[in-house]
Design a protein around this motif. Structure first.
Motif, short mmCIF file in Angstrom:
data_model
loop_
_atom_site.label_atom_id
_atom_site.label_comp_id
_atom_site.label_asym_id
_atom_site.label_seq_id
_atom_site.Cartn_x
_atom_site.Cartn_y
_atom_site.Cartn_z
N PHE A 396 0.83 -1.20 0.00
CA PHE A 396 0.00 0.00 0.00
C PHE A 396 0.87 1.25 0.00
CE2 PHE A 396 -2.10 3.41 2.40
CZ PHE A 396 -3.28 3.55 1.69
N GLU A 397 1.90 1.28 0.82
CA GLU A 397 2.75 2.46 0.92
C GLU A 397 3.59 2.65 -0.34
OE1 GLU A 397 4.73 2.82 4.77
OE2 GLU A 397 3.03 1.77 5.69
N ILE A 398 4.00 1.55 -0.96
CA ILE A 398 4.70 1.67 -2.25
C ILE A 398 3.79 2.36 -3.27
CG2 ILE A 398 5.54 0.36 -4.24
CD1 ILE A 398 6.63 -1.71 -2.24
N GLU A 399 2.54 1.92 -3.34
CA GLU A 399 1.61 2.48 -4.32
C GLU A 399 1.24 3.92 -3.97
OE1 GLU A 399 -1.58 -0.11 -5.72
OE2 GLU A 399 -0.56 -1.78 -4.73
N LEU A 400 1.11 4.22 -2.67
CA LEU A 400 0.82 5.58 -2.25
C LEU A 400 1.94 6.53 -2.66
CD1 LEU A 400 -0.74 7.74 -0.64
CD2 LEU A 400 0.36 6.86 1.44
#
Length: 722
Positions: A396-400
């Motif tokens: 999720f944080e990679i995509e954010l």
């Protein structure tokens, strides 16, 4: 743009799209080879590129099976397999893999440059091969990615590109927005496979990798550019060259723009730029694009209230919730004209912003926001994460982070929203801080609605139908992240014939328009009290939701755009509220109250209430929408009284009240309002009663039958500003 050398005419002649439940005005225009042929990345273009949108071979096989030996048919890229415009219109199950194949001739004249295969977005996980050689893989359904395919290509010859896609949709905690395998209510048809443009682009090995412009202050502008060599920067104001500088890559470069023109919804001015990489005395790479200069921040206004400021001036940020679904293309607009249409209508209705809701759009959508002058509040597509799942959180944080890096070049984006209504929410304070550190030039809304963690630049609530506002805070701005949801199903324009819904439903366009105007009148009063942003639900109907300003097929605008524009414009005009008796929103107030039926004349100024209880307003139970609980009330009835003094008679009063449910309001013994049902926020009601010099009494009886309960009231004079 290069027109690829394969003859596709016969193939296109044989292709037939499926029939969607609803068609849009652009459904029949979405032809292979004729739709989405515009440059997918208008902020950074090169002269040479090849659009790969159009017909590809496809097959769906079990997830563990090898590449299929035979192909099941043709699929129209960039439409997801679930859409009618793809020509397939079937779900991709989590147990299946979707394979694509296309042959392409790469021009021999591209020799000497690296060739990149670029994808706008693929949902969700993909692997890519060129001429049988693996060139890369990617996870994430919303962000752009590229592979250097130079070493796998044969220039001047036919090359085979193969893509394998899998998509768990809602069976795993991935970022997916509102996609579900079994659509119902506010959850919609899933989106799988290639759903944004695909293209090839030759780039010199010292070529420009990225460019981002930022206004510092005055005439000072900084460009953050990456390339393999020194660059020549040219900036144009219209056709006039205003900057010509040499830029050294790898570090911020500051330059001056004389008398800079700032970007705003009223004047969305954009500068054009050109970056040329120089090598051996000649230009080896050239990119063209645009940028806008603006500053968005939260700071106190002249009255000491925290408000959003654009370019140093307070602005009320007002726009619709925009979910970006289409009945024919699902996640993909049928054409670029269609993509622009929703934004054109938003602008015509007098809105100055859009909240892009749990979806990321193609770069061209943000390009149109930049051009038209619409501020964007950008959501991160949510997961439905529960429990401790380090792998899902990490993804999720990679995509954010990737979303922010990809989109921060657009001046229209003014706010990042990492979480919505607690969906998959975790470590909110840390995430909000991380987002702000990644991009200090924009506001951060830590969580839109319900699950605020005290972080970021705004306190955001959702109230349906509302409107409402959170209490004012010393550091953050007050924001209404969602309100409205007024529904109107129109026969012949709905996703299904029955069981459509809105938060509140109406029978005619006239009823809907009247209700919308009433909401806007209340919203204007909240703006006067310190509310600084509001998001109306929503731009269009979406599947069974019928609470759009337009129908899902975009063929009917439910409310007269000129009327909407007129009332939206009032939000920018000053209004003052002179409190005579303030509500709990403004201050703590003491009331006398009774939960047992009092004697006759309980509302009279001379009634003796010394035996009543004493409590701070408002009265109700926690969890009631819009309630500010001072004293708990959980019985069926409550009677409340409050006395106050004035030194002169006052007429032209408005009652400020939040009631759940039925309420009777008395002023100095006179019944001035009978209100049925319930509200989800404070509203103002004009009354005929008047205040006399000396002692006055405001008295209210509220009766509750089911659900939440709340009562609070006040009196004010409303005055138009100059």
């Amino acid at each position: 743009m290069l027109i690829l050398g394969l003859c596709l005419f016969a193939m296109i002649q044989d292709f037939e799209p499926k029939s969607p439940p609803l068609t849009t005005p652009w459904t029949d225009k979405a032809k292979p080879g004729k739709t989405h042929q515009e440059h997918p990345r208008p902020q950074m273009t090169r002269k040479d590129w090849a659009n790969l949108n159009g017909l590809w071979d496809y097959s769906v096989v079990p997830i563990g099976a090898a590449q299929p030996a035979a192909w099941q048919g043709k699929i129209h890229v960039p439409f997801p397999i679930e859409s009618a415009l793809s020509g397939v219109q079937r779900a991709l199950l989590p147990t299946e893999a979707l394979w694509y194949r296309r042959a392409v001739v790469v021009p021999a004249k591209w020799s000497g440059r690296r060739v990149w295969l670029r994808f706008g977005a693929v949902d969700w996980s993909c692997e890519v091969w060129v001429n049988g050689k693996s060139v890369g893989s990617h996870k994430g359904g919303y962000d752009p990615f590229s592979f250097d395919v130079s070493d796998a290509l044969a220039l001047g010859k036919s090359n085979e590109i193969v893509v394998k896609v899998t998509d768990p949709t809602d069976t795993q905690p991935i970022a997916r927005g509102k996609q579900v395998l079994k659509p119902e209510g506010i959850w919609y048809t899933p989106n799988s496979g290639i759903w944004q443009s695909v293209w090839l682009e030759p780039v010199h090995d010292k070529g420009v990798e990225s460019a981002r412009f930022e206004w510092i202050e005055g005439e000072r502008v900084v460009v953050h550019a990456r390339a393999g060599g020194s660059m020549r920067l040219t900036v144009l104001e219209g056709r006039k060259r205003v900057v010509s500088e040499t830029v050294v890559p790898g570090r911020p470069f500051e330059f001056s723009v004389p008398s800079p023109r700032l970007w705003s919804p009223e004047s969305p001015f954009l500068y054009n730029y050109r970056l040329e990489v120089l090598g051996a005395g000649k230009v080896v790479d050239q990119v063209d694009g645009y940028f806008g200069l603006r500053r968005i921040e939260v700071k106190r206004d002249e009255e000491g209230v925290n408000r959003i400021h654009l370019n140093g001036r307070p602005i009320f940020v007002h726009g619709p919730l925009d979910q970006g679904f289409w009945p024919d293309g699902i996640y993909t607009a049928p054409t670029d004209e269609a993509l622009k249409f929703d934004l054109d209508m938003t602008k015509k209705m007098g809105f100055n912003s859009v909240r892009k809701h749990v979806k990321v759009e193609p770069a061209r959508w943000y390009y149109w926001c930049d051009k038209l002058g619409l501020m964007v509040m950008q959501d991160m597509p949510n997961t439905m994460l529960s429990g401790d799942n380090p792998e899902a959180k990490g993804q999720f944080e990679i995509e954010l982070k990737t979303m922010i890096e990809a989109l921060r070049v657009h001046p229209s984006i003014v706010m990042w929203v990492p979480f919505n209504e607690g969906w998959g929410q975790y470590d909110t304070v840390r995430i909000a801080k991380m987002v702000k550190e990644l991009d200090p030039s924009r506001l951060v809304n830590n969580a839109s609605g319900w699950t605020d963690a005290g972080a970021g630049d705004a306190m955001d609530i959702h109230v349906y139908p509302g409107p409402g506002m959170p209490p004012l805070e010393p550091k953050r701005a007050a924001m209404l992240g969602e309100y409205g949801g007024l529904g109107l199903p129109l026969s012949g324009h709905t996703w299904q014939d029955e069981k459509n819904w809105g938060y509140r439903s109406y029978q005619t366009k006239a009823e809907l328009q009247k209700a919308y105007i009433e909401l806007q009148e209340q919203l204007r009063l909240l703006a006067a009290q310190g509310l600084t942003a509001a998001v109306y639900t929503q731009t269009t109907d979406v599947e069974i939701e019928v609470n759009g300003l337009m129908t899902y097929d975009r063929k009917v605008v439910k409310i007269d755009p000129e009327r909407v524009k007129k009332h939206n414009a009032l939000l920018a005009k000053p209004i003052s509220i002179d409190w005579i008796v303030s509500t709990a929103q403004a201050s703590k107030n003491d009331w006398a109250f009774s939960t047992t039926k009092p004697g006759d004349g309980w509302f009279s100024p001379n009634f003796d209430d010394t035996e009543w209880g004493k409590g701070v307003g408002g009265f109700g139970t926690k969890g009631t929408p819009g309630a500010i609980i001072g004293t708990e009330w959980n019985t069926q009835d409550i009677w409340i009284r409050r006395s106050f003094q004035t030194d002169r008679p006052i007429k032209g009063l408005s009652l400020a009240i939040h009631h759940d449910e039925d309420a009777e309001v008395y002023l100095n013994g006179q019944l001035v309002a009978e209100l049925k049902g319930y509200t989800t926020a404070y509203k103002f009601v004009a009354i005929k009663g008047e205040i006399k010099a000396g002692k006055n009494v405001l008295a209210v009886h509220c009766r509750q039958t089911t659900g939440g309960q709340y009562i609070d009231a006040g009196l004010a004079i409303l005055r138009e500003g100059l």
